[in-house]
Enzyme design. Structure first.
Site, PDB file in Angstrom:
ATOM      1  CD  GLN A 154      38.235  44.569  51.740  1.00  0.00           C
ATOM      2  OE1 GLN A 154      38.563  43.815  52.648  1.00  0.00           O
ATOM      3  NE2 GLN A 154      38.477  45.884  51.803  1.00  0.00           N
TER       4      GLN A 154
ATOM      5  CD  GLU B 103      39.358  49.150  46.693  1.00  0.00           C
ATOM      6  OE1 GLU B 103      38.303  49.586  47.202  1.00  0.00           O
ATOM      7  OE2 GLU B 103      40.500  49.474  47.081  1.00  0.00           O
TER       8      GLU B 103
ATOM      9  CE1 TYR C 214      33.830  48.282  46.842  1.00  0.00           C
ATOM     10  CE2 TYR C 214      34.927  50.409  46.643  1.00  0.00           C
ATOM     11  CZ  TYR C 214      34.967  49.059  46.960  1.00  0.00           C
ATOM     12  OH  TYR C 214      36.141  48.493  47.402  1.00  0.00           O
TER      13      TYR C 214
ATOM     14  CG  ASN D  48      43.740  52.149  47.927  1.00  0.00           C
ATOM     15  OD1 ASN D  48      43.166  51.459  47.081  1.00  0.00           O
ATOM     16  ND2 ASN D  48      43.108  52.725  48.942  1.00  0.00           N
ATOM     17  CD  GLU D  49      39.599  54.145  47.033  1.00  0.00           C
ATOM     18  OE1 GLU D  49      39.350  54.703  48.115  1.00  0.00           O
ATOM     19  OE2 GLU D  49      38.799  53.362  46.490  1.00  0.00           O
TER      20      GLU D  49
ATOM     21  CD  GLU E  60      41.659  47.776  53.022  1.00  0.00           C
ATOM     22  OE1 GLU E  60      40.736  47.746  52.187  1.00  0.00           O
ATOM     23  OE2 GLU E  60      42.124  48.833  53.496  1.00  0.00           O
TER      24      GLU E  60
ATOM     25  CG  ASN F 132      40.866  53.561  52.402  1.00  0.00           C
ATOM     26  OD1 ASN F 132      41.110  53.754  51.218  1.00  0.00           O
ATOM     27  ND2 ASN F 132      39.694  53.835  52.938  1.00  0.00           N
TER      28      ASN F 132
HETATM   29  O1  AHR Z   1      37.169  48.050  50.096  1.00  0.00           O
HETATM   30  C1  AHR Z   1      36.992  48.970  51.123  1.00  0.00           C
HETATM   31  C2  AHR Z   1      37.698  50.288  50.883  1.00  0.00           C
HETATM   32  O2  AHR Z   1      37.089  50.942  49.815  1.00  0.00           O
HETATM   33  C3  AHR Z   1      39.150  50.236  50.493  1.00  0.00           C
HETATM   34  O3  AHR Z   1      40.013  50.161  51.571  1.00  0.00           O
HETATM   35  C4  AHR Z   1      39.342  51.535  49.790  1.00  0.00           C
HETATM   36  O4  AHR Z   1      40.366  51.460  48.819  1.00  0.00           O
HETATM   37  C5  AHR Z   1      37.977  51.843  49.196  1.00  0.00           C
HETATM   38  O5  AHR Z   1      37.597  53.140  49.447  1.00  0.00           O
END
Ligand code: AHR
Length: 506
Positions: A355, A293, A245, A173-174, A28, A73
């Site tokens: 990432q 992710e 996450y 994305n999201e 990113e 993001n």
């Molecule tokens: O990976 C960091 C961020 O986590 C990304 O930009 C977003 O998609 C997620 O919230």
């Protein structure tokens, strides 16, 4: 020593094919992932385009098969046109997603060339935050149309005669997250994603499209979001995303170590929704789950400490953002999450460790002219990506269980196997923090047994991390005995991740 563990791998009970795209990652435009990460023109190892050879070497060693780009993001405020054409003419912009300044010195061409050099597939995201159907269609035409139109000829004039041929595309994305630029309701996003998908398929029928699912399993809209988005996009998309996450609550490491159980439940819930809606891909197939992710991330620290500071400060280029230092414990969790992903190869079509460099990443670089190095989590990823292929076998495990406050009782030893021709690989995560276990592993007749372990290094503890100066958390050989009965026997240390490979002989 705890209760012995008996693991049986029935090679005849093979399941789904392991998608090689399960071992993806994510770059990113955020923090120091791109600038001062993969790209650092002043660095002694930088090539003519500014990409660091030492980082490229580590990326190849990591073995990611597909890399999502350019966000995250970031993509929800991105104008792809800013990143193409002569570099000296590219505009400098505010990146509102990360309160940073974007120089646009890296864009589609540079990233795709770097992907070719590193040997992975590009997974490109389009901006459905501030932009929509037209800009996504323009980007696709620019990237994939051979020639003879204004956009495709612009690509050729910018140095790429042949189309990029990008197959995999993320539709935003999201978009369910209130933090997202252009955040939408499920209906708003679902319609936009469907319209964008339709247009993109008109331009290039070979694209594979990923609709944005929920940002995490705890989102209040989880479930409704997926149902609504799938209703709008049925027959137009190929995958729906999952973002996941995990972080350690210092008072409950057992639940953290059992994060694989949480991911498993999350995937199972999305599977149920896909099946319940009956949504299919354009050719009538089953919609895949793109876990695009996933990782360990100390989000509490980001939300409570770093984010308030970052968003009230100035607008730096490539600031240090979420550069989490990964411990031995984190490495075991990452290895265990990979075990879950492989086990769900029946429905998970791809996955991206978020990432790749510096930003919650397996690879770190020191600022400026400094070194590149491997975090603890690098190893379970690289070792799994290299060996997990062919078909999945879910082993039978008889051994201790661990009671966890958040996920109930889980097997102390989490495991999965893959069989590819005569090659068999077994992956094991030992989630007991205190005691080793003796393992008896029945693989049938095998030869050439090799095993490596990632565990607490000599003189360290479960919080040990690597750094630019030393990489104490690294794979070490694990002694395995083959008994006269053909059973493999070894000691699995407390808090450990193991990969065992062998050749089948019968
Ligand atoms: O990976 C960091 C961020 O986590 C990304 O930009 C977003 O998609 C997620 O919230």
């Amino acid at each position: 020593m705890t209760t012995p563990t008996r693991i049986t791998v029935d090679r005849t009970a093979v399941g789904a094919e392991v998608p090689r795209r399960l071992f993806g990652s994510f770059v990113e435009h955020m923090g120091r992932c791109v600038y001062d990460g993969i790209h650092s023109p002043g660095h002694p190892s930088a090539d003519a385009a500014g990409f660091r050879a030492d980082v490229l070497e580590l990326v190849r060693e990591l073995g990611a098969t597909v890399v999502r780009y350019p966000g995250g993001n970031f993509v929800s405020g991105y104008r792809w046109e800013d990143g193409v054409g002569p570099r000296e003419e590219r505009p400098v912009r505010l990146d509102a997603a990360w309160h940073s300044t974007e120089t646009n010195q890296v864009g589609l061409h540079e990233f795709a060339d770097w992907a070719d050099a590193a040997g992975f597939e590009v997974m490109e995201a389009v901006n459905l935050g501030t932009r929509g159907v037209a800009e996504a269609a323009d980007l696709l035409e620019y990237a994939n149309h051979p020639s003879g139109t204004a956009l495709s000829d612009r690509r050729r004039a910018n140095g790429r005669d042949e189309p990029f041929g990008i197959r995999l595309w993320c539709l935003g994305n999201e978009m369910d997250g209130p933090w997202q630029i252009g955040h939408k309701t499920a209906d708003e996003y679902g319609r936009l994603a469907a319209e964008t998908a339709r247009m993109m398929r008109f331009i290039d029928p070979h694209v594979e499209l990923v609709a944005a699912g929920s940002s995490n399993h705890e989102m209040p809209t989880f479930g409704d979001w997926e149902r609504t988005v799938l209703r709008h996009t049925a027959g137009l998309i190929d995958h729906i995303s999952v973002h996941a996450y995990y972080e350690e609550d210092p008072s409950d490491p057992a639940s953290f170590l059992a994060s694989g159980a949480a991911l498993d439940r999350y995937i199972a819930d999305v599977v149920d929704i896909i099946d319940e809606t009956g949504a299919t891909t354009p050719d009538g197939g089953t919609i895949g789950i793109s876990v695009d992710e996933w990782n360990v991330w100390n989000q509490t620290r980001w939300n409570e400490v770093d984010k308030p500071r970052v968003f009230t400060g100035d607008w730096p280029v490539a600031p240090h953002l979420i550069e989490d230092d990964y411990t031995v414990t984190d490495a075991v969790v990452v290895g265990s999450l990979l075990i879950t992903l492989i086990r769900r190869s029946d429905r998970v079509s791809m996955a991206n460790l978020a990432q790749l460099v510096n930003v919650i990443a397996p690879i770190r670089t020191e600022p400026g002219g400094g070194a590149a190095w491997r975090q603890s989590t690098f190893h379970p990823f690289a070792l799994t990506a290299k060996a997990a292929s062919g078909r999945v076998v879910v082993p039978r495990v008889e051994g201790a269980t661990i009671d966890t406050p958040r996920h109930g009782a889980v097997d102390a030893v989490d495991t999965v196997a893959t069989v590819d021709g005569d090659a068999v690989s077994v992956f094991l995560a030992h989630r007991d923090l205190d005691a080793a276990t003796e393992v008896e592993l029945d693989l049938g007749a095998v030869k050439n047994v090799e095993a490596v372990v990632v565990t607490i290094p000599e003189g360290g503890d479960r919080h040990t991390t690597n750094s630019a100066d030393a990489e104490p958390v690294a794979p070490a050989p694990l002694a395995v005995e083959t008994g006269a009965d053909g059973i493999l026997r070894f000691t699995l240390p407390a808090l450990a991740w193991v990969r065992l490979t062998a050749r089948l002989t019968a």
